[in-house]
Design a protein around this motif. Structure first.
Motif, mmCIF file in Angstrom:
data_model
loop_
_atom_site.group_PDB
_atom_site.id
_atom_site.type_symbol
_atom_site.label_atom_id
_atom_site.label_comp_id
_atom_site.label_asym_id
_atom_site.label_seq_id
_atom_site.Cartn_x
_atom_site.Cartn_y
_atom_site.Cartn_z
ATOM 1 N N LYS A 1 0.994 -0.835 -0.156
ATOM 2 C CA LYS A 1 0.117 0.214 0.072
ATOM 3 C C LYS A 1 1.212 1.497 0.157
ATOM 4 C CE LYS A 1 -0.552 -0.635 5.200
ATOM 5 N NZ LYS A 1 0.402 0.692 5.361
ATOM 6 N N PRO A 2 0.219 2.274 -0.114
ATOM 7 C CA PRO A 2 0.865 3.614 0.158
ATOM 8 C C PRO A 2 1.813 3.246 1.325
ATOM 9 C CG PRO A 2 -1.265 3.619 -0.815
ATOM 10 C CD PRO A 2 -0.678 2.900 -0.166
ATOM 11 N N GLY A 3 3.236 4.122 1.141
ATOM 12 C CA GLY A 3 4.050 4.058 2.357
ATOM 13 C C GLY A 3 3.172 5.043 3.538
ATOM 14 N N PHE A 4 3.000 6.079 3.045
ATOM 15 C CA PHE A 4 2.703 7.444 3.463
ATOM 16 C C PHE A 4 1.551 8.254 3.182
ATOM 17 C CE2 PHE A 4 6.872 7.913 1.784
ATOM 18 C CZ PHE A 4 6.639 8.662 1.347
ATOM 19 N N ASP A 5 1.640 9.769 3.529
ATOM 20 C CA ASP A 5 0.828 10.287 2.955
ATOM 21 C C ASP A 5 1.493 12.345 2.667
ATOM 22 O OD1 ASP A 5 -1.612 12.019 2.824
ATOM 23 O OD2 ASP A 5 -1.810 12.402 4.557
ATOM 24 N N MET A 6 1.648 12.141 1.647
ATOM 25 C CA MET A 6 2.845 13.463 1.554
ATOM 26 C C MET A 6 1.877 14.629 1.548
ATOM 27 S SD MET A 6 4.838 13.336 -2.042
ATOM 28 C CE MET A 6 5.347 14.980 -1.849
ATOM 29 N N LYS A 7 0.670 14.396 2.196
ATOM 30 C CA LYS A 7 -0.583 15.770 2.619
ATOM 31 C C LYS A 7 -0.020 16.437 4.547
ATOM 32 C CE LYS A 7 -4.135 14.935 -0.856
ATOM 33 N NZ LYS A 7 -5.385 13.981 -1.343
ATOM 34 N N SER A 8 0.420 15.099 4.832
ATOM 35 C CA SER A 8 0.890 15.599 6.467
ATOM 36 C C SER A 8 2.466 16.054 6.292
ATOM 37 C CB SER A 8 1.168 14.403 6.801
ATOM 38 O OG SER A 8 -0.306 13.189 6.815
ATOM 39 N N PRO A 9 2.949 17.104 6.563
ATOM 40 C CA PRO A 9 3.328 18.027 6.544
ATOM 41 C C PRO A 9 5.008 16.716 7.185
ATOM 42 C CG PRO A 9 2.414 18.692 8.142
ATOM 43 C CD PRO A 9 1.978 17.475 7.568
ATOM 44 N N HIS A 10 6.429 17.255 6.699
ATOM 45 C CA HIS A 10 7.210 16.508 6.964
ATOM 46 C C HIS A 10 8.506 17.241 6.102
ATOM 47 C CE1 HIS A 10 9.984 13.059 7.422
ATOM 48 N NE2 HIS A 10 9.549 11.985 8.057
ATOM 49 N N GLU A 11 9.629 16.990 6.742
ATOM 50 C CA GLU A 11 10.757 17.915 6.384
ATOM 51 C C GLU A 11 11.455 16.888 4.711
ATOM 52 O OE1 GLU A 11 14.464 15.198 8.441
ATOM 53 O OE2 GLU A 11 13.475 16.758 9.680
ATOM 54 N N LEU A 12 10.725 15.609 4.717
ATOM 55 C CA LEU A 12 11.524 15.388 3.505
ATOM 56 C C LEU A 12 10.470 15.170 2.080
ATOM 57 C CD1 LEU A 12 11.035 10.915 4.629
ATOM 58 C CD2 LEU A 12 13.145 12.736 3.577
ATOM 59 N N TRP A 13 9.491 16.154 2.146
ATOM 60 C CA TRP A 13 8.892 16.518 1.211
ATOM 61 C C TRP A 13 8.382 18.431 1.386
ATOM 62 C CZ3 TRP A 13 7.340 12.113 3.360
ATOM 63 C CH2 TRP A 13 6.381 12.477 4.067
ATOM 64 N N SER A 14 9.349 18.535 2.846
ATOM 65 C CA SER A 14 9.337 20.174 2.815
ATOM 66 C C SER A 14 9.182 21.342 1.609
ATOM 67 C CB SER A 14 9.687 20.899 4.279
ATOM 68 O OG SER A 14 10.900 20.860 3.945
ATOM 69 N N ASP A 15 10.349 20.947 0.892
ATOM 70 C CA ASP A 15 11.389 21.101 -0.178
ATOM 71 C C ASP A 15 10.005 21.859 -1.391
ATOM 72 O OD1 ASP A 15 12.893 23.685 -1.961
ATOM 73 O OD2 ASP A 15 13.584 21.401 -2.778
ATOM 74 N N PRO A 16 9.372 22.419 -1.850
ATOM 75 C CA PRO A 16 7.845 22.095 -2.872
ATOM 76 C C PRO A 16 8.968 21.976 -4.360
ATOM 77 C CG PRO A 16 8.216 24.539 -1.854
ATOM 78 C CD PRO A 16 9.246 23.554 -1.216
ATOM 79 N N ALA A 17 10.644 21.944 -4.132
ATOM 80 C CA ALA A 17 10.771 21.276 -5.693
ATOM 81 C C ALA A 17 11.258 19.605 -5.855
ATOM 82 C CB ALA A 17 12.334 22.462 -6.155
ATOM 83 N N GLY A 18 11.491 19.591 -4.243
ATOM 84 C CA GLY A 18 11.743 17.665 -4.299
ATOM 85 C C GLY A 18 10.900 17.674 -4.169
#
Length: 142
Positions: free
Chosen positions: A66-83
């Motif tokens: 299944k999906p491993g995580f929800d990118m809509k929840s804040p996290h440092e791994l996807w805090s940079d918009p380009a990243g």
């Protein structure tokens, strides 16, 4: 003594067609006696429902991806918009790989957005059966 050559029609030799990658994977799963593999799809707003579906499918003896995580929840791994945009593309590719690996798809939730709609279409294009926790949201095959 005259030698006569006889022409006779030989039966064409038929060679087995090589197995497709999908057929090889299915054969390997059989040889390994793997249980049925279910991929859970749906909006990440249904992460709690996905966890519940994982529990039920696992209890039924199926391997669950299944999906491993929800990118809509804040996290440092996807805090940079380009990243985050690059990560989203990689996750979409990863989820399509999970669909190719799986024997069937379970769509969780009572809402289907564009991403889930594309995943359902992709699964059906591969001939994968698709189940729904909320059958009323099923979309017709094209």
């Amino acid at each position: 003594m005259a030698c006569r050559s006889r022409h006779h029609q030989e039966e064409p030799v038929s060679y087995p067609q090589p197995l497709s990658p999908e057929e090889k994977l299915a054969e390997a799963k059989k040889l390994l006696s793997l249980p049925r593999i279910v991929v859970i799809c749906g909006s990440t707003r249904f992460m709690a429902e996905m966890a519940e579906a994982d529990l039920r499918e696992t209890r039924a003896g199926r391997i669950v991806v299944k999906p491993g995580f929800d990118m809509k929840s804040p996290h440092e791994l996807w805090s940079d918009p380009a990243g985050a945009e690059a990560l989203k593309a990689r996750l979409d590719d990863l989820h399509r790989a999970k669909i190719r690996l799986a024997d069937e798809v379970l769509v969780v939730g009572d809402y289907i957005g564009d991403s889930t709609r594309a995943e359902i279409a992709y699964a059906r294009s591969l001939g994968k059966p698709v189940r729904f926790t909320h059958p009323e949201v099923d979309i017709p095959s094209k």
